[in-house]
Design a protein around this motif. Structure first.
Motif, short mmCIF file in Angstrom:
data_model
loop_
_atom_site.label_atom_id
_atom_site.label_comp_id
_atom_site.label_asym_id
_atom_site.label_seq_id
_atom_site.Cartn_x
_atom_site.Cartn_y
_atom_site.Cartn_z
N ASP A 85 77.38 84.93 -63.96
CA ASP A 85 75.99 84.81 -64.38
C ASP A 85 75.18 84.25 -63.21
OD1 ASP A 85 73.57 84.41 -65.58
OD2 ASP A 85 74.35 83.32 -67.32
N HIS A 86 74.79 85.14 -62.28
CA HIS A 86 74.10 84.70 -61.08
C HIS A 86 72.66 84.26 -61.35
CE1 HIS A 86 77.40 85.64 -58.49
NE2 HIS A 86 77.40 86.91 -58.82
N VAL A 87 72.08 84.70 -62.45
CA VAL A 87 70.75 84.20 -62.82
C VAL A 87 70.87 82.70 -63.09
CG1 VAL A 87 68.88 84.28 -64.51
CG2 VAL A 87 69.97 86.41 -63.75
N TYR A 88 71.88 82.34 -63.86
CA TYR A 88 72.09 80.93 -64.18
C TYR A 88 72.45 80.15 -62.91
CZ TYR A 88 74.02 76.75 -66.44
OH TYR A 88 74.28 75.44 -66.82
N GLY A 89 73.23 80.76 -62.03
CA GLY A 89 73.58 80.08 -60.78
C GLY A 89 72.36 79.79 -59.93
N GLY A 90 71.47 80.77 -59.81
CA GLY A 90 70.24 80.57 -59.05
C GLY A 90 69.34 79.53 -59.70
N TYR A 91 69.35 79.52 -61.03
CA TYR A 91 68.58 78.52 -61.77
C TYR A 91 69.12 77.12 -61.51
CZ TYR A 91 66.93 75.80 -65.78
OH TYR A 91 66.39 74.82 -66.57
N LEU A 92 70.45 76.96 -61.56
CA LEU A 92 71.08 75.66 -61.34
C LEU A 92 70.71 75.08 -59.98
CD1 LEU A 92 74.76 76.04 -62.66
CD2 LEU A 92 72.94 74.62 -63.63
N ALA A 93 70.81 75.91 -58.94
CA ALA A 93 70.52 75.46 -57.58
C ALA A 93 69.07 75.00 -57.45
CB ALA A 93 70.80 76.58 -56.58
N THR A 94 68.16 75.79 -57.98
CA THR A 94 66.73 75.48 -57.86
C THR A 94 66.35 74.29 -58.74
OG1 THR A 94 66.39 77.87 -57.57
CG2 THR A 94 64.43 76.50 -57.92
N ARG A 95 66.90 74.24 -59.93
CA ARG A 95 66.60 73.15 -60.85
C ARG A 95 67.05 71.81 -60.26
NH1 ARG A 95 63.06 72.42 -64.87
NH2 ARG A 95 62.93 70.24 -64.25
N HIS A 96 68.18 71.83 -59.56
CA HIS A 96 68.68 70.61 -58.92
C HIS A 96 67.67 70.09 -57.90
CE1 HIS A 96 71.29 67.79 -56.85
NE2 HIS A 96 71.14 68.46 -55.72
N LEU A 97 67.12 70.97 -57.10
CA LEU A 97 66.13 70.56 -56.10
C LEU A 97 64.84 70.07 -56.75
CD1 LEU A 97 66.74 73.43 -53.51
CD2 LEU A 97 67.31 71.00 -53.23
N ILE A 98 64.44 70.75 -57.81
CA ILE A 98 63.24 70.33 -58.54
C ILE A 98 63.45 68.93 -59.14
CG2 ILE A 98 61.81 70.79 -60.57
CD1 ILE A 98 62.27 73.80 -60.02
N ASP A 99 64.63 68.72 -59.72
CA ASP A 99 64.94 67.41 -60.31
C ASP A 99 64.95 66.30 -59.26
OD1 ASP A 99 65.17 68.52 -62.81
OD2 ASP A 99 67.36 68.65 -62.78
N TYR A 100 65.20 66.68 -58.00
CA TYR A 100 65.19 65.71 -56.91
C TYR A 100 63.78 65.53 -56.32
CZ TYR A 100 70.17 64.64 -56.37
OH TYR A 100 71.44 64.16 -56.55
N GLY A 101 62.79 66.14 -56.96
CA GLY A 101 61.41 65.93 -56.55
C GLY A 101 60.84 66.96 -55.59
N HIS A 102 61.60 68.00 -55.28
CA HIS A 102 61.12 69.02 -54.34
C HIS A 102 60.21 70.02 -55.07
CE1 HIS A 102 63.80 67.82 -51.02
NE2 HIS A 102 64.63 67.46 -51.99
N ARG A 103 59.14 70.37 -54.44
CA ARG A 103 58.21 71.34 -55.01
C ARG A 103 58.02 72.55 -54.10
NH1 ARG A 103 59.46 68.90 -58.57
NH2 ARG A 103 58.29 67.90 -60.26
N LYS A 104 58.22 72.36 -52.81
CA LYS A 104 58.10 73.48 -51.88
C LYS A 104 59.51 73.86 -51.44
CE LYS A 104 54.65 75.20 -48.71
NZ LYS A 104 53.46 74.89 -47.90
N ILE A 105 60.10 74.76 -52.20
CA ILE A 105 61.52 75.12 -52.02
C ILE A 105 61.63 76.51 -51.40
CG2 ILE A 105 63.72 75.47 -53.20
CD1 ILE A 105 62.56 73.67 -55.48
N GLY A 106 62.15 76.56 -50.20
CA GLY A 106 62.33 77.84 -49.53
C GLY A 106 63.62 78.53 -49.96
N VAL A 107 63.67 79.82 -49.72
CA VAL A 107 64.86 80.63 -50.05
C VAL A 107 65.23 81.48 -48.86
CG1 VAL A 107 65.56 82.71 -51.31
CG2 VAL A 107 64.64 80.76 -52.57
N ILE A 108 66.54 81.54 -48.56
CA ILE A 108 67.06 82.56 -47.64
C ILE A 108 68.02 83.39 -48.47
CG2 ILE A 108 68.25 83.07 -45.49
CD1 ILE A 108 67.41 80.36 -44.43
#
Length: 336
Positions: A165-188
């Motif tokens: 479930d790569h949608v959930y995997g991508g969500y987990l990674a991004t949610r973790h950064l958001i929970d750590y206070g990041h708002r400008k999150i880049g993607v490669i």
């Protein structure tokens, strides 16, 4: 003198037909206890079935071909799973390496097609271009040999890309950064045509939307799952003012690690990084990588099982439940 099927049958107290059924993994009434006994005796006597002789009768070689990129750590782990599952099902694996710079990747298929193999698997990132991959599949399909594509959809070929479930995997990674206070999150990201890239980006956008953060397409750098993607994408995203990066695989993340030294910056003090896959070196880095774990070997086993079902029953294996990615929080991320 090498042990024969008759020797194994005699010592195990079964018929040669039973031994043959066990090694060819055919549907039968042979009990689990008997199977285990035959396998144990065969191992003790160092017996290996003669698949070449059997192929003269069955018209099957019991050999699977794998086209791989030998420098790709992810693919190496996938292939390990393919080899293990193939062995369980009584198949051998022949592997050829494909150079990412080779304009004629499909020439490798001639090696397989001329050797009478039963099927071909193309692991993730194994072919230098989607155009070459499509051409290769048409070549295989015309020859009547089953083929499995991993991470891309090719007309006429079976794909086993959507195992996790790569949608959930991508969500987990991004949610973790958001929970750590990041708002400008880049993607490669990985290649735009790869299912894994599409799904992970979908998960990224889902997490942003849930947090009320507008999606900014300029913060997405299109990569190719290679180390160089991290090296090349880092300066672009730093120029965009990101405080963190979600790398769509761990190789990209390693490229970021390598390149960030050039800017006098450090991870995670100046930039938080999350990877994906959890390849075996992720937790032994000087700054262990926060990443999304997926069962890489199991993906290879599933690919082998899919192909063998195509070979033996002319249809793919029944759909299995998707594996659920797990976030592995390590030292490469910190709170703002």
């Amino acid at each position: 003198m090498s042990a024969t099927i008759k020797d194994v049958a005699k010592k195990a107290g079964v018929s040669t037909t039973t031994v043959s059924l066990v090694f060819n993994n055919r549907e039968s009434r042979v009990s689990k206890v008997t199977r285990e006994k035959v396998m144990a005796v065969a191992k003790e006597m160092n017996y290996y079935p003669n698949h070449f002789a059997a192929s003269l009768v069955t018209k099957k070689s019991h050999i699977i071909g794998v086209v791989s990129d030998s420098v790709n750590i992810f693919s190496a782990q996938v292939i390990s799973g393919i080899v293990k599952q193939a062995k369980v099902r009584g198949y051998q694996v022949v592997q050829v390496s494909s150079s990412q710079e080779n304009e004629n990747d499909m020439e490798y298929l001639n090696i397989f097609l001329n050797q009478g193999i039963d099927g071909v698997i193309f692991p993730h990132s194994s072919i230098s271009s989607l155009k070459n991959l499509e051409s290769g599949f048409q070549t295989v399909i015309r020859s009547g040999i089953p083929a499995i594509a991993m991470d891309v959809i090719i007309n006429g070929a079976t794909s086993c890309a959507d195992i996790c479930d790569h949608v959930y995997g991508g969500y987990l990674a991004t949610r973790h950064l958001i929970d750590y206070g990041h708002r400008k999150i880049g993607v490669i990201s990985g290649p735009k045509d790869y299912i894994s890239s599409i799904k992970r980006l979908e998960g990224y956008r889902k997490a942003l939307d849930e947090a009320g953060i507008p999606f900014d397409p300029s913060l997405v750098y299109m990569g190719n799952y290679k180390l160089e993607s991290g090296q090349e994408g880092l300066p672009y995203l730093l120029g965009k003012g990101v405080t963190s990066i979600f790398a769509f695989n761990d190789m990209i993340a390693l490229g970021i690690y390598k390149a960030i030294r050039n800017y006098g910056l450090s991870i995670p003090k100046d930039l938080s990084v999350v990877g994906y896959d959890d390849i075996f070196i992720s937790d032994v880095l000087e700054v262990p990588l926060t990443t999304v774990h997926i069962p890489i070997e199991d993906i290879g086993k599933r690919a082998a099982e899919e192909l063998i079902e195509l070979i033996e029953k002319k249809h793919p294996a029944a759909d299995l439940e998707k594996c659920e990615p797990v976030l592995m929080v390590r030292a490469s991320t910190q709170r703002l």
